[in-house]
Scaffold this motif. Structure first.
Motif, short mmCIF file in Angstrom:
data_model
loop_
_atom_site.label_atom_id
_atom_site.label_comp_id
_atom_site.label_asym_id
_atom_site.label_seq_id
_atom_site.Cartn_x
_atom_site.Cartn_y
_atom_site.Cartn_z
N ASP A 5 0.83 -1.21 0.00
CA ASP A 5 0.00 0.00 0.00
C ASP A 5 0.87 1.26 0.00
O ASP A 5 0.60 2.21 -0.73
N LEU A 8 2.46 1.62 -3.39
CA LEU A 8 1.46 2.10 -4.36
C LEU A 8 1.21 3.60 -4.20
O LEU A 8 1.13 4.34 -5.19
N VAL A 33 -2.29 -11.50 -5.29
CA VAL A 33 -2.74 -10.11 -5.23
C VAL A 33 -3.98 -10.03 -4.35
O VAL A 33 -4.93 -10.80 -4.53
N HIS A 37 -6.31 -4.78 -4.12
CA HIS A 37 -5.34 -4.34 -5.13
C HIS A 37 -5.69 -4.83 -6.53
O HIS A 37 -4.97 -4.50 -7.48
N TYR A 40 -5.72 -2.52 -9.64
CA TYR A 40 -4.47 -2.05 -10.24
C TYR A 40 -3.81 -3.10 -11.13
O TYR A 40 -2.89 -2.78 -11.88
N LYS A 41 -4.27 -4.33 -11.05
CA LYS A 41 -3.64 -5.42 -11.80
C LYS A 41 -3.68 -5.17 -13.32
O LYS A 41 -2.66 -5.34 -13.99
#
Length: 174
Positions: A5, A8, A33, A37, A40-41
């Motif tokens: 986090d 990111l 993952v 999250h 965002y993948k």
């Protein structure tokens, strides 16, 4: 995963180190993952796909590249030479009037006629200045009249007159 986090957050602020970016890429390539999250993948997957795309290589043939600038260069040199010679001729050759004699210090052209007499030129100039002054004076008269009207229309005086009228009407009504 708290570090992911933080990384990111730093990534979207543009303050991550290359090692941290590599760690993010590895994290999103893997299967571990976290659900928060997952959004965002696709972003990181797109970045990986972009790396795989290679731009086509395009080479300009050397023969065409060498031959074109040379004629253009010659024409520019020729044009610059002509311009320089013309400029020299214009500046170095003295100006001559219609009679073929070099012009004097007091030549004035009025309606296409050359006047070399300074007294006549001065008289004509004075006449033209007088006409211009008359035009300016007559066109300025409305402005002077408007200023006079504005000074007559003193707002304080008008307000005082209206106040007296209102007071007078109120005293009559009572």
């Amino acid at each position: 995963m708290n570090t992911i986090d933080n990384i990111l957050d730093n990534y979207f602020e543009g303050t991550t180190l290359p090692e941290e970016e590599s760690r993010l890429k590895e994290y999103f390539r893997g299967n571990a993952v976290l659900p928060r999250h997952e959004i965002y993948k696709p972003l990181f997957a797109a970045f990986d796909k972009e790396k795989q795309i290679a731009a086509p290589v395009f080479e300009i043939p050397a023969e065409k590249n060498r031959k074109k600038p040379f004629p253009i260069r010659k024409s520019w040199i020729a044009a610059a030479s002509i311009a320089a010679v013309t400029l020299l001729l214009v500046t170095l050759v003295p100006f001559k009037n219609k009679t073929g004699t070099p012009s004097g210090d007091y030549t004035v052209f009025i309606h296409g006629k050359a006047i070399t007499n300074p007294k006549k030129a001065r008289q004509y100039a004075d006449k033209m200045f007088m006409q211009a002054d008359e035009i300016i004076r007559t066109s300025y008269e409305p402005v002077v009249e408007a200023n006079a009207i504005q000074t007559e229309m003193d707002p304080g005086r008008i307000f005082d007159d209206l106040s007296r009228e209102i007071n007078h009407m109120q005293s009559i009504n009572q």
